[in-house]
Enzyme design. Sequence first.
Site: not given
Length: 796
Positions: A161, A428
């Site tokens: 940079e 059930s």
Amino acid sequence: MPRPPRDWLDIGSEPSTGGAAGAPPPRLAERARAARDHVRTGLGAVRAAAARAAAHPAARRAAAGAAAAWRPVRRGAARIPWGRTIAGTLALAALLIAGLVVYALATLPVNGGLAIEPTASALVVRAEGGQAFATRGVIKGAKLNPREVPKVLAEAIVAIEDRRFYAHHGIDLRGLARAAFRNLAAGGTREGGSTLTQQLVRMSYLSQDRTLKRKVQEAILALWLESQLPKEEILTRYLNAAYFGAGVYGADAAAQRYFGKPARDLSLSEAAMLAGLVRAPSQLAPHRNLDGARGRAAQVLEAMVETGAITPAEAEAARRNPAAVQVPTDTPVGTNYFVDMVADQAKALIGAGPADASLRTTLDLTLQNIAESVLARRLDQDGERRKVSQGALVAMATDGAILAMVGGRDYAESQFNRVTQARRQPGSIFKLFVYLTALRNGYRPDSVMMDRPTQVGEWEPENYGGRYRGAVTLRSAFAQSINTVAVQLAEAVGIPAVIETAKALGVQSDLPNLPSLALGSAETTLLELTRAYAAVAAGAESVEPYAIRQIASRDQILYTRPATALPPARDTAARAGMLDLLAAVMREGTGKGARVAVPAGGKTGTTQDNRDAWFIGFAGDLVVGVWLGNDDNAPMQGVTGGDLPAAIWRDFVTQALAVRGRAAKAQAARPERPPPRSEMAAADPDADQRPGRGSLRGTPSVIDTGTLNLDGQTVRLLGVEGLAGRNARELGRYLRRRDVACLPAEGGAYRCSLDGQDLSELILFNGGGRAGADATPDLLAAEEQARSNRIGIWRR
């Protein structure tokens, strides 16, 4: 009524009142003459003023000078005063620049800079093995101080940079010239000339507008900031403020987000990747564009070599071992139901703290993938024909640890969790509590009851199919799910006792004191029922489901679940009898469709008009519950608990037990050794260093179900004769964004692994292909299992 006055410019619309043809009307002519006189008067005044100005001595001198300046130059005549002209131009330019600077200073924003929206603290969710697989919120990370910035990250940022960062004073004129030259050569903007200090100023104080005023303000503030702070502090503030994609600001947050570690622990390749993101974070964010991020990281490494920060050998080593994303930003879709649940539980345990937190959960990613695949395949295959649109599955260990959870068919369409939130009639399945209560009250599995028409008040229950069997044992009645016997038992022991049994085993839903409760008329959740079956399987008084093992925030442990100590059941004889009954269901009863190769037990459940279908059972150290139905409670087409739910249960448990068995063997084979980088690396640690074919790892694309493309290399799976078309597309969806590790095998093929599960075996087990000539015995067995289950290509 008089008309309002009109502007004189609008006179053309005035209606004619007479006069000669072609001549303006009197009123119009009058206005025109007045206007003409007004213009003439104005021009006269202007000419008079100009004459008076020209007569002034200073004006005459200026005119003479101008005439001399622009008079054609003849040989020997006076030359143009270029020096004075240039000086005047420069003075005017300086005045304009000074004015722009003053204006820029006067309009400096009071509260400019990046506006970061406040977000909830992040939760990083990790699986049982420690692998991070999901995040919630935005990771904030820690604010670094200059002493905490890793040298490798500082060097990487400076190299890519602002190479002259330590030489300039905020503005780098040489860098500006270099950027302008490169952009001109490229025919567009390819490189910026802003220094790190300028970028920090822009992030901290200014807007992102691309205007001349903002650039002047940026330069002024950069010079000021350099005079106030040392370079190390400027660099640190830049790293704390920079945006790295995925909603994270700051280097430490980015390191936590992408690599699951603090910034101080970054490797060279990871630091290079982060440094490369700041130029285009949204485009290069590695969780979405890993190849692009790695390509940019390679450029950063090259820049670091050019600046002398690293050697070429170090750069080459980093390129050979590029950074890999450890914390995915996008949560795998199917795990979202589980993540929603643990996020709520974490908030209840530690509150909404300001710091990021990491959750280590009980989720087994391999079992989760199997659960999602099995449920989706059955619903895709039979859902439309059988009029069933939704399903849910939960798997837990016998101590209550939740290993897998699928809360619905598609999280994107519905976030409603049908494991924890849906209250449905269990049918059930509820008979577990009736029979266990009876066994506690002196009944035995071989006790005989009469299957006959039964009436309780005005209610007369019927058996499925409408037939009665006469004298039957409890074992047979439970295995065949005979309703009349269950109702008789409930009446004999009392509905309040049945409710007490259900509550003790973990059912928290309201249970009304009604005779129909014996047949599962009350609404409960899949998780409540599955934990009850887990308590029976474990021989425990009760089992508490849990999903979080530990919560940590940075270096602080906020919560650790105590070691599980299940209270032993007090009714051991009744529990043994209940295990006998549950095994009979799968051996000879309604659950035969769920039979597996190991001892197991379970129960089917179907509600009136086939609105709900259940199967809950246990095998090995797994307890698994499955539910199918429709959110609108519409009836299904003949789906019963022993049908699709039992098949889903069987498919999942068969694969899950195989995976857990292999994992246990692998763990036993490497005691006292740290875990390897991957299962494949453990099997062949030198594969990457040997000449010729080595191990491969990455996210593949699917050519057919027996052939993958991995980083441009064709990988043929061992023992699979691949299929194209729909099977390949389904495999592609299953493998999307998931890493596969492959080891070379004989004959040029590869044996690949997905989350510890053999991919060839997975494909053959699900009927996604045929066993090839080089198939090993375990692969042939997987194909045979698919044949017997009639799934995939073996469906009839």
